[in-house]
Design an enzyme around this catalytic site. Structure first.
Site, PDB file in Angstrom:
ATOM      1  N   GLU A 260      -1.117  -1.904   0.465  1.00  0.00           N
ATOM      2  CA  GLU A 260      -2.089  -1.035   1.130  1.00  0.00           C
ATOM      3  C   GLU A 260      -3.339  -1.862   1.338  1.00  0.00           C
ATOM      4  OE1 GLU A 260      -5.017   0.887   2.104  1.00  0.00           O
ATOM      5  OE2 GLU A 260      -5.034   1.831   0.119  1.00  0.00           O
ATOM      6  N   CYS A 294     -11.651   1.585   2.295  1.00  0.00           N
ATOM      7  CA  CYS A 294     -10.705   1.096   3.306  1.00  0.00           C
ATOM      8  C   CYS A 294     -10.546   2.063   4.475  1.00  0.00           C
ATOM      9  CB  CYS A 294      -9.341   0.817   2.672  1.00  0.00           C
ATOM     10  SG  CYS A 294      -8.572   2.251   1.883  1.00  0.00           S
TER      11      CYS A 294
END
Length: 493
Positions: A260, A294
C-alpha cells in the site's frame, strides 16, 4: 480497577521498553539502541532497541515455531484476546493519545482518531474468528470438495510514521486472526506509537509468546524480513520508491505481498458545488495532519465557474489556521515529521513557483512547522502537479469541461483516492467510472478509511491488495483445495 493487566497504570513506561525489542518478552537487541525525538521540539523522547538482520532471523524462526499451535487454538479464545486488546486501548486512552501526539506531531483529535480506528480493527479481527473460512465446491457423488483458507505461516509487517498505529495494526490484527504469527518493523521515527504500544496491548491481553515480534530497525532489518525463509508474506505500507525495493526483494524470494503505497490523488470540484462546502473539503483533504496522509488530495481540480470563489475561501482558511506544538496549545497543524521532509516539500513549492505557479498563502516554515500553503496556476509538468507532496500544500488546477477534469485526474500512474463534489450525481458517477482509483468518494473529500471497508490502490499506489473487513481473508490466507471421499477408489494402473 480492571482485572486486565496493565490497565490503570503507566502502561507505556520506558522502564519496560528502553533499549529493548519484543519477541513475547522485552529483550536487548543485537543491533544496539536507537534514539528518537519529538518533531515539535527536537527533544529526545526515548531510546528503543535497534533490531538488525540477526534479530529478524531469530524472530522469524521463533514465530514460525509458535504459529503452529496458534493456528489450532480454539477460535473463542483467540477472539477474546482481540477484545481484551481493544479494552486496553480504551482504558489507557489518554496515555496512548499523548504518545501519538508527541511522537508523530499530531494534534490531539488525530491521535484520538487513531485510537478509535485501532480499536475498530481489533474488533473486526475478533469478528473474523466466527466468519466462514472457505466454501463447499461442486463434486462427484461420494466426494466432498472444499476450498478452505489456511494461514501463510508468518507475516512480516513494515509500517510508516504518519499513522503508525492504524497502519500497523490493520495488518497485524487480521494476520493474527487468520492464524499467522507476525514479525513487525515499525518506523524508527515512531517506534512507540507504531510498535511498543501494539506489543504492550497484546502482551497484556494474553497473546501467547512468540506470535508477535516488534523490531524497530533500519533498511537491513527490512531486507532481512523480505528474504527470510520462514516469513511467507510481506505487508508493506510506505512510499512508492520504498515499495519498489520491497517488492523487488520479496518477489525474488516468491513471497506474497501486500503493498500500500503513495498516490497522486485528486479532489474534483464541479461548478455546481457550494463554494463554502468545497473550500472546507479542500482544506481538510490537504491540511489534515500537515498533509502527511497517503489519501491527501495532491491535486485540487476546480471547474472554472467556481474556482475564484473556492480559492478565495481556501486562501483565507490557510492564512488563519494556527500552526504550532500540539502539546502546547490549540493548534490545527503540528510539525512535519523531519527537517528532511520540510526541505523536500519546500523545494517542490519553490520549483513550482519558479515554473509559473502563484503562491497565495503560506510557502514558509519555522523549524519543522510548515505554513498551510495554497498554489494556483498549477499545470501538468510542475513538481506540485506530478509528485506526492506529503505536506500541507493545496495544489490547484482550473479546468473547463468535465472531460478535461477527468483527463487531469487520470494523468497519474497511481491514484489511491478520488473525491468528486457536485449535487449532480449523474455527473459524479460518470467521473467516478472514468478515473482509475482505489476508492472514490462522491460529495466528500479523499481522506476516508473505515476498518470494515476495502482499502488500497493499484499501479504505483499499490499492487492491488486490500485491507479491511472480509477482504482481509484474501490477503492473509491462501486457499487450499481439500477433497474427502467415503472410500479410496481403484485406479486402472
Amino acid at each position: 480497577m480492571s482485572d486486565i493487566p496493565g490497565a490503570g497504570g503507566a502502561f507505556l513506561t520506558p522502564a519496560i521498553w528502553r533499549d529493548r525489542i519484543f519477541n513475547g518478552e522485552w529483550i536487548a537487541a543485537q543491533g544496539g539502541a536507537h534514539v528518537f525525538t519529538e518533531p515539535a521540539t527536537g527533544e529526545q523522547l526515548g531510546r528503543i532497541g535497534l533490531a538488525n538482520a540477526a534479530d529478524v532471523l531469530a524472530a522469524g524462526v521463533r514465530a514460525r515455531a509458535a504459529q503452529k499451535a496458534w493456528a489450532k487454538a480454539d477460535y473463542k479464545e483467540r477472539a477474546a484476546i482481540f477484545r481484551r486488546a481493544a479494552i486496553l486501548i480504551a482504558q489507557n486512552h489518554d496515555e496512548l493519545s499523548t504518545w501519538i501526539v508527541r511522537e508523530t506531531g499530531a494534534i490531539r483529535p488525530k491521535a484520538d482518531l487513531e485510537l478509535r480506528e485501532a480499536t475498530a480493527h481489533l474488533q473486526e479481527a475478533a469478528a473474523m474468528l466466527t466468519q466462514p473460512k472457505g466454501q463447499l465446491l461442486a463434486s462427484a457423488t461420494g466426494t466432498m470438495s472444499i476450498a478452505r483458507r489456511v494461514p501463510h505461516g508468518v507475516v512480516g509487517v513494515i509500517s510508516p510514521f504518519n499513522f503508525p498505529l492504524i497502519l500497523s495494526i490493520r495488518s497485524i490484527a487480521p494476520a493474527l486472526a487468520t492464524g499467522n504469527a507476525v514479525v513487525h518493523k515499525p518506523d524508527l521515527q515512531t517506534p512507540i506509537s507504531g510498535g511498543v504500544l501494539i506489543a504492550r496491548i497484546f502482551e497484556a491481553a494474553g497473546l501467547p509468546k512468540g506470535l508477535l515480534h516488534v523490531l524497530p530497525g533500519g533498511a537491513d532489518a527490512g531486507q532481512a524480513m523480505c528474504s527470510h525463509p520462514d516469513i511467507g508474506m510481506i505487508a508493506f505500507t510506505g512510499s512508492t520508491a520504498a515499495g519498489h525495493s520491497v517488492g523487488e526483494l520479496a518477489g525474488r524470494h516468491l513471497k506474497k505481498m501486500s503493498l500500500e503505497l503513495g498516490g497522486k490523488n485528486s479532489l474534483i470540484i464541479l461548478d455546481d458545488a457550494d463554494p463554502d462546502i468545497a473550500a472546507s473539503n479542500v482544506a481538510w483533504a490537504t491540511f489534515l495532519h500537515q498533509g502527511q496522509i497517503c489519501m491527501c488530495a495532491g491535486r485540487i481540480l476546480l471547474q472554472r465557474g467556481i474556482a475564484d470563489a473556492v480559492i478565495q475561501r481556501l486562501a483565507h482558511k490557510a492564512r488563519h489556521l494556527p500552526v504550532g506544538d500540539p502539546m502546547g496549545g490549540d493548534v490545527a497543524l503540528g510539525p512535519l515529521i523531519s527537517a528532511r521532509q520540510v526541505q523536500r516539500l519546500h523545494s517542490i513549492v519553490e520549483d513550482s513557483v519558479g515554473d509559473g505557479a502563484t503562491l497565495l498563502a503560506g510557502g514558509t516554515y519555522d523549524r519543522q512547522f510548515y505554513k498551510p500553503t495554497v498554489l494556483t496556476g498549477v499545470r501538468p509538468g510542475m513538481r506540485c502537479f506530478e509528485e506526492e507532496l506529503f505536506g500541507p500544500v493545496a495544489s490547484i488546477t482550473v479546468f473547463d469541461t468535465d472531460e478535461e477534469g477527468i483527463a487531469l485526474a487520470s494523468a497519474t500512474t497511481g491514484c489511491l483516492a478520488l473525491g468528486v463534489i457536485t449535487p449532480n450525481l449523474a455527473r459524479a458517477m460518470r467521473i467516478a467510472d472514468s478515473v482509475p482509483s482505489g476508492h472514490v468518494h462522491i460529495n466528500d473529500q479523499t481522506v476516508l478509511a473505515e476498518a470494515h471497508a476495502p482499502f488500497g490502490g493499484g499501479g504505483t499506489s499499490g499492487n492491488g491488495g486490500r485491507h479491511g473487513g472480509n477482504v482481509d481473508w484474501d490477503e492473509f490466507t491462501q486457499l487450499q483445495w481439500l477433497t474427502i471421499k467415503t472410500e479410496a477408489p481403484r485406479y486402472p494402473f
